[in-house]
Design a protein around this motif. Structure first.
Motif, PDB file in Angstrom:
ATOM      1  N   TYR A  31     -39.922   1.691  35.443  1.00  0.00           N
ATOM      2  CA  TYR A  31     -41.182   2.065  36.329  1.00  0.00           C
ATOM      3  C   TYR A  31     -40.680   3.397  37.002  1.00  0.00           C
ATOM      4  O   TYR A  31     -41.679   4.194  36.923  1.00  0.00           O
ATOM      5  N   ARG A  32     -39.748   3.537  37.461  1.00  0.00           N
ATOM      6  CA  ARG A  32     -39.489   4.603  38.557  1.00  0.00           C
ATOM      7  C   ARG A  32     -39.396   5.941  37.530  1.00  0.00           C
ATOM      8  O   ARG A  32     -40.033   6.900  37.745  1.00  0.00           O
ATOM      9  N   SER A  33     -38.979   5.861  36.181  1.00  0.00           N
ATOM     10  CA  SER A  33     -38.739   6.795  35.369  1.00  0.00           C
ATOM     11  C   SER A  33     -40.197   7.436  34.948  1.00  0.00           C
ATOM     12  O   SER A  33     -40.444   8.457  34.928  1.00  0.00           O
ATOM     13  N   ARG A  34     -40.958   6.364  34.456  1.00  0.00           N
ATOM     14  CA  ARG A  34     -42.561   6.753  34.182  1.00  0.00           C
ATOM     15  C   ARG A  34     -43.150   7.657  35.299  1.00  0.00           C
ATOM     16  O   ARG A  34     -43.785   8.488  35.130  1.00  0.00           O
ATOM     17  N   THR A  35     -42.867   6.975  36.568  1.00  0.00           N
ATOM     18  CA  THR A  35     -43.491   7.574  37.570  1.00  0.00           C
ATOM     19  C   THR A  35     -43.152   9.320  37.765  1.00  0.00           C
ATOM     20  O   THR A  35     -43.791   9.965  37.959  1.00  0.00           O
ATOM     21  N   VAL A  36     -41.806   9.154  37.657  1.00  0.00           N
ATOM     22  CA  VAL A  36     -41.066  10.688  37.937  1.00  0.00           C
ATOM     23  C   VAL A  36     -41.640  11.681  36.760  1.00  0.00           C
ATOM     24  O   VAL A  36     -41.874  12.686  37.168  1.00  0.00           O
ATOM     25  N   LEU A  37     -41.672  11.085  35.654  1.00  0.00           N
ATOM     26  CA  LEU A  37     -41.998  11.856  34.517  1.00  0.00           C
ATOM     27  C   LEU A  37     -43.556  12.312  34.530  1.00  0.00           C
ATOM     28  O   LEU A  37     -43.957  13.466  34.336  1.00  0.00           O
ATOM     29  N   VAL A  38     -44.348  11.288  34.880  1.00  0.00           N
ATOM     30  CA  VAL A  38     -45.914  11.457  35.195  1.00  0.00           C
ATOM     31  C   VAL A  38     -46.155  12.436  36.356  1.00  0.00           C
ATOM     32  O   VAL A  38     -46.809  13.685  36.122  1.00  0.00           O
ATOM     33  N   ALA A  39     -45.517  12.087  37.348  1.00  0.00           N
ATOM     34  CA  ALA A  39     -45.672  13.100  38.507  1.00  0.00           C
ATOM     35  C   ALA A  39     -45.209  14.547  38.496  1.00  0.00           C
ATOM     36  O   ALA A  39     -45.899  15.663  38.666  1.00  0.00           O
ATOM     37  N   ALA A  40     -43.951  14.850  37.698  1.00  0.00           N
ATOM     38  CA  ALA A  40     -43.477  16.015  37.515  1.00  0.00           C
ATOM     39  C   ALA A  40     -44.088  16.870  36.302  1.00  0.00           C
ATOM     40  O   ALA A  40     -44.634  17.915  36.534  1.00  0.00           O
ATOM     41  N   ALA A  41     -44.608  16.101  35.336  1.00  0.00           N
ATOM     42  CA  ALA A  41     -45.456  16.899  34.422  1.00  0.00           C
ATOM     43  C   ALA A  41     -46.827  17.395  34.853  1.00  0.00           C
ATOM     44  O   ALA A  41     -47.492  18.314  34.619  1.00  0.00           O
ATOM     45  N   THR A  42     -47.467  16.285  35.711  1.00  0.00           N
ATOM     46  CA  THR A  42     -48.819  16.668  36.248  1.00  0.00           C
ATOM     47  C   THR A  42     -48.721  17.697  37.246  1.00  0.00           C
ATOM     48  O   THR A  42     -49.525  18.696  37.284  1.00  0.00           O
ATOM     49  N   THR A  43     -47.705  17.694  38.099  1.00  0.00           N
ATOM     50  CA  THR A  43     -47.626  18.742  39.183  1.00  0.00           C
ATOM     51  C   THR A  43     -47.455  20.351  38.509  1.00  0.00           C
ATOM     52  O   THR A  43     -48.028  21.158  38.724  1.00  0.00           O
ATOM     53  N   GLY A  44     -46.381  20.230  37.592  1.00  0.00           N
ATOM     54  CA  GLY A  44     -46.245  21.530  36.821  1.00  0.00           C
ATOM     55  C   GLY A  44     -47.367  22.026  36.074  1.00  0.00           C
ATOM     56  O   GLY A  44     -47.595  23.213  36.029  1.00  0.00           O
ATOM     57  N   ALA A  45     -47.862  20.984  35.447  1.00  0.00           N
ATOM     58  CA  ALA A  45     -49.152  21.487  34.534  1.00  0.00           C
ATOM     59  C   ALA A  45     -50.303  22.055  35.385  1.00  0.00           C
ATOM     60  O   ALA A  45     -51.239  23.005  35.177  1.00  0.00           O
ATOM     61  N   LEU A  46     -50.603  21.360  36.511  1.00  0.00           N
ATOM     62  CA  LEU A  46     -51.527  22.000  37.389  1.00  0.00           C
ATOM     63  C   LEU A  46     -51.137  23.218  38.256  1.00  0.00           C
ATOM     64  O   LEU A  46     -52.001  24.357  38.220  1.00  0.00           O
ATOM     65  N   PHE A  47     -50.104  23.242  38.330  1.00  0.00           N
ATOM     66  CA  PHE A  47     -49.456  24.932  39.147  1.00  0.00           C
ATOM     67  C   PHE A  47     -49.541  25.652  38.019  1.00  0.00           C
ATOM     68  O   PHE A  47     -50.164  27.037  38.457  1.00  0.00           O
ATOM     69  N   ALA A  48     -49.153  25.400  36.747  1.00  0.00           N
ATOM     70  CA  ALA A  48     -49.460  26.380  35.741  1.00  0.00           C
ATOM     71  C   ALA A  48     -50.904  26.833  35.532  1.00  0.00           C
ATOM     72  O   ALA A  48     -51.113  28.112  35.135  1.00  0.00           O
ATOM     73  N   ALA A  49     -51.735  25.876  35.575  1.00  0.00           N
ATOM     74  CA  ALA A  49     -53.129  26.150  35.290  1.00  0.00           C
ATOM     75  C   ALA A  49     -53.592  27.011  36.386  1.00  0.00           C
ATOM     76  O   ALA A  49     -54.645  27.809  36.359  1.00  0.00           O
ATOM     77  N   THR A  50     -53.258  26.863  37.572  1.00  0.00           N
ATOM     78  CA  THR A  50     -53.656  27.520  38.762  1.00  0.00           C
ATOM     79  C   THR A  50     -53.081  29.039  38.702  1.00  0.00           C
ATOM     80  O   THR A  50     -53.965  29.813  39.101  1.00  0.00           O
ATOM     81  N   ILE A  51     -52.036  29.096  38.225  1.00  0.00           N
ATOM     82  CA  ILE A  51     -51.514  30.401  38.055  1.00  0.00           C
ATOM     83  C   ILE A  51     -52.381  31.278  36.928  1.00  0.00           C
ATOM     84  O   ILE A  51     -52.797  32.561  37.124  1.00  0.00           O
ATOM     85  N   GLU A  52     -52.501  30.473  35.915  1.00  0.00           N
ATOM     86  CA  GLU A  52     -53.312  31.352  34.904  1.00  0.00           C
ATOM     87  C   GLU A  52     -54.833  31.454  35.279  1.00  0.00           C
ATOM     88  O   GLU A  52     -55.191  32.517  35.046  1.00  0.00           O
ATOM     89  N   VAL A  53     -55.366  30.934  36.102  1.00  0.00           N
ATOM     90  CA  VAL A  53     -56.708  31.063  36.511  1.00  0.00           C
ATOM     91  C   VAL A  53     -56.899  32.175  37.518  1.00  0.00           C
ATOM     92  O   VAL A  53     -57.548  33.175  37.660  1.00  0.00           O
ATOM     93  N   LEU A  54     -55.655  32.237  38.389  1.00  0.00           N
ATOM     94  CA  LEU A  54     -55.469  33.538  39.068  1.00  0.00           C
ATOM     95  C   LEU A  54     -55.334  34.627  38.536  1.00  0.00           C
ATOM     96  O   LEU A  54     -55.946  35.864  38.903  1.00  0.00           O
ATOM     97  N   ARG A  55     -54.381  34.747  37.298  1.00  0.00           N
ATOM     98  CA  ARG A  55     -54.526  35.928  36.558  1.00  0.00           C
ATOM     99  C   ARG A  55     -55.510  36.449  35.965  1.00  0.00           C
ATOM    100  O   ARG A  55     -55.690  37.557  35.839  1.00  0.00           O
ATOM    101  N   ARG A  56     -56.339  35.323  35.405  1.00  0.00           N
ATOM    102  CA  ARG A  56     -57.552  35.673  34.744  1.00  0.00           C
ATOM    103  C   ARG A  56     -58.464  36.487  35.632  1.00  0.00           C
ATOM    104  O   ARG A  56     -59.593  37.286  35.521  1.00  0.00           O
ATOM    105  N   ALA A  57     -58.407  36.188  36.816  1.00  0.00           N
ATOM    106  CA  ALA A  57     -59.371  36.406  38.102  1.00  0.00           C
ATOM    107  C   ALA A  57     -58.860  38.286  38.406  1.00  0.00           C
ATOM    108  O   ALA A  57     -59.818  38.961  39.160  1.00  0.00           O
ATOM    109  N   GLN A  58     -57.537  38.673  38.011  1.00  0.00           N
ATOM    110  CA  GLN A  58     -57.205  40.003  38.344  1.00  0.00           C
ATOM    111  C   GLN A  58     -57.430  40.875  37.266  1.00  0.00           C
ATOM    112  O   GLN A  58     -57.556  40.483  36.051  1.00  0.00           O
ATOM    113  N   PRO A  59     -57.444  42.170  37.684  1.00  0.00           N
ATOM    114  CA  PRO A  59     -57.653  43.098  36.785  1.00  0.00           C
ATOM    115  C   PRO A  59     -56.432  43.039  35.663  1.00  0.00           C
ATOM    116  O   PRO A  59     -55.225  42.823  36.057  1.00  0.00           O
TER     117      PRO A  59
END
Length: 509
Positions: A170-198
């Protein structure tokens, strides 16, 4: 010899450490080496091209490591990820096949995603700064990209491997899901900000790639560590409950597990566990008391029978009627046999679930009253039976219901003066069986006590006439087992025992 054992212990400790942490360590080092090899190769190829030309237009237009970067974009990053996965697979020997496959997949996906991102950065950076891309890749790769790639790959492999079992904890599943979700959301946020710049805005482009290549892995790792620490602290009460339960034995049933003051599912688990231990302790106490009472009840008739037979054998001249001695001994044996049968019934009553079937309580009462009229216990008594014309059907075990009625009839005949009456009433949802006698009755203060095992009132303590104090307890157990009740109600003269059974209800197992 002592030195050999010391070295053997050290080797065993190292082997155990490698079994637990070897796949993660090897995968992380392989991922770091893949990044280091790529950037060192680019730097070497850049230097092999020669020094930069003096003319600025030629500097800006010269593609110094373009083919190498194209190779890294494809299939270079995939080959690197495959090497990292192979390293993790080999290092995971000794674990379950499912766990090795899981860890290998985590190593391939994590390192592949990071290596592909790094390669895309080089692909986009090379047209803008062809004279500087290899140097920047070398510097950033050794300082940030390589360590973060290795760290994140090792963390992903460690979480995916878990304890090496087939199913991920259970603990490993929680760590994997949390880390993957946070990393993906952070990467998506950076990509959205990049597209908004010249497009090709130099300061933001550098920040984007630094955040994407270094920041995303670090955020994912930090999130995984935070979730791991939080999950560990959250599961600490469960581990305390487990340790306490592991130490509880049949001689320490008074111990209880700790209840955390969190008012959550773990608190309810601890409370339910303690309630279960309470019931086990009470059941164990009842069992010990039952064994002690049974031993006491068996000791007295056995001692009397032994004394009677030994006296007759030692002084045969004083015995004038041997048949009478044998008859007395046989009567004691019959009493012991009846007591043993009752004890066996009590011991096995809850051990097995009875077979349930429709039983006509009215017909059963008529048959037993007719049979009981010819037994020695009913000599001189008038037994009557009043039942409805229609069958009074209940769902139960006919043998045990018959035993219940026999016990009630035997108890009534033992104390009746002239009359015993049995009635069955069907009121639609309940079948009510009543056994009434005209004896001395049962005082209200003793009406609950007579259902305790081996309890006999003062008037029935004679060895020849009194029972063992098991008839009524057995009858109540049978009634309760069939979803009914057995009580003692007020009567103008004598005792009145009433057994109620729900019609159509199945006995509990």
């Amino acid at each position: 010899m002592a030195e050999w054992w010391r070295r053997y212990g050290q080797a065993t400790a190292v082997a155990e450490w490698w079994r637990r942490y070897g796949p993660a360590t090897a995968s992380g080092l392989a991922a770091w080496c893949a990044v280091a090899a790529a950037v060192v190769w680019l730097e070497a190829e850049d230097r092999a091209v020669g020094p930069l030309p003096w003319v600025i237009p030629e500097v800006l237009s010269t593609d110094r490591v373009g083919p190498q970067i194209a190779f890294l974009a494809w299939p270079g990053f995939a080959l690197g990820a495959a090497g990292v996965a192979a390293t993790g697979w080999l290092a995971g020997s000794g674990h379950a096949r499912t766990a090795r496959l899981r860890a290998t997949a985590a190593a391939f996906l994590t390192s592949g995603a990071l290596l592909a991102t790094c390669a895309q950065w080089l692909v986009r950076e090379n047209p803008l700064k062809p004279w500087l891309v290899a140097t920047e890749a070398y510097r950033w790769g050794l300082m940030f990209i390589g360590p973060s790639t290795g760290l994140l790959t090792a963390a992903a492999v460690a979480a995916a491997l878990g304890g090496g079992a087939g199913r991920l904890p259970y603990r490993s599943r929680t760590v994997l899901v949390a880390a993957a979700t946070t990393g993906a959301l952070f990467a998506a946020t950076i990509e959205v900000l990049r597209r908004a710049q010249p497009e090709h805005q130099e300061p933001w482009s550098n920040t984007y790639w630094v955040a994407l290549i270094t920041g995303v892995p670090l955020v994912a790792v930090l999130t995984g560590i935070l979730v791991h620490v939080t999950a560990t602290r959250s599961l600490r009460p469960v581990e305390a409950i487990r340790r306490e339960l592991a130490d509880i034995t049949g001689q320490s049933l008074d111990r209880r597990v700790p209840v955390p003051p969190t008012d959550d599912v773990i608190t309810r688990l601890a409370e339910t566990t303690n309630d279960t231990l309470d019931r086990l302790e009470q059941a164990s106490a009842r069992q010990h008391q039952f064994v002690a009472d049974a031993a006491h009840e068996l000791r007295s008739p056995l001692a009397a029978l032994r004394a009677q037979l030994e006296t007759a054998l030692r002084h045969p001249d004083s015995v004038t009627d041997w048949p009478e001695v044998v008859a007395g001994a046989a009567a004691d044996v019959v009493r012991l046999q009846a007591l043993t049968d009752d004890l066996l019934l009590l011991a096995s009553h809850r051990a097995t679930a009875p077979v349930g079937e429709p039983v006509d309580l009215a017909a059963l009462a008529e048959d037993l009253v007719r049979e009981h009229e010819h037994l020695p216990d009913a000599t001189g008594l008038l037994l009557t039976c009043g039942v409805p014309a229609a069958p009074a059907l209940v769902h139960g075990n006919p043998t045990r219901l018959e035993r219940l009625l026999r016990n009630l009839l035997a108890n009534a005949c033992r104390h009746a003066e002239r009359r015993v009456e049995v009635t069955v009433v069907d009121d639609g949802s309940w079948a009510v069986l009543t056994v009434t006698d005209d004896g001395p009755g049962i005082p209200p203060a003793d009406r609950s006590r007579v259902f305790d095992r081996f309890t006999r009132l003062d008037g029935s303590r004679a060895r020849t006439s009194g029972g063992a104090g098991l008839g009524l307890p057995i009858a109540r157990d049978i009634a309760t087992h069939h979803g009914g009740t057995l009580t003692i109600e007020d009567s103008a003269h004598g005792a009145r025992l009433v057994a109620c059974f729900p019609k159509g209800a199945r006995p509990s197992g």
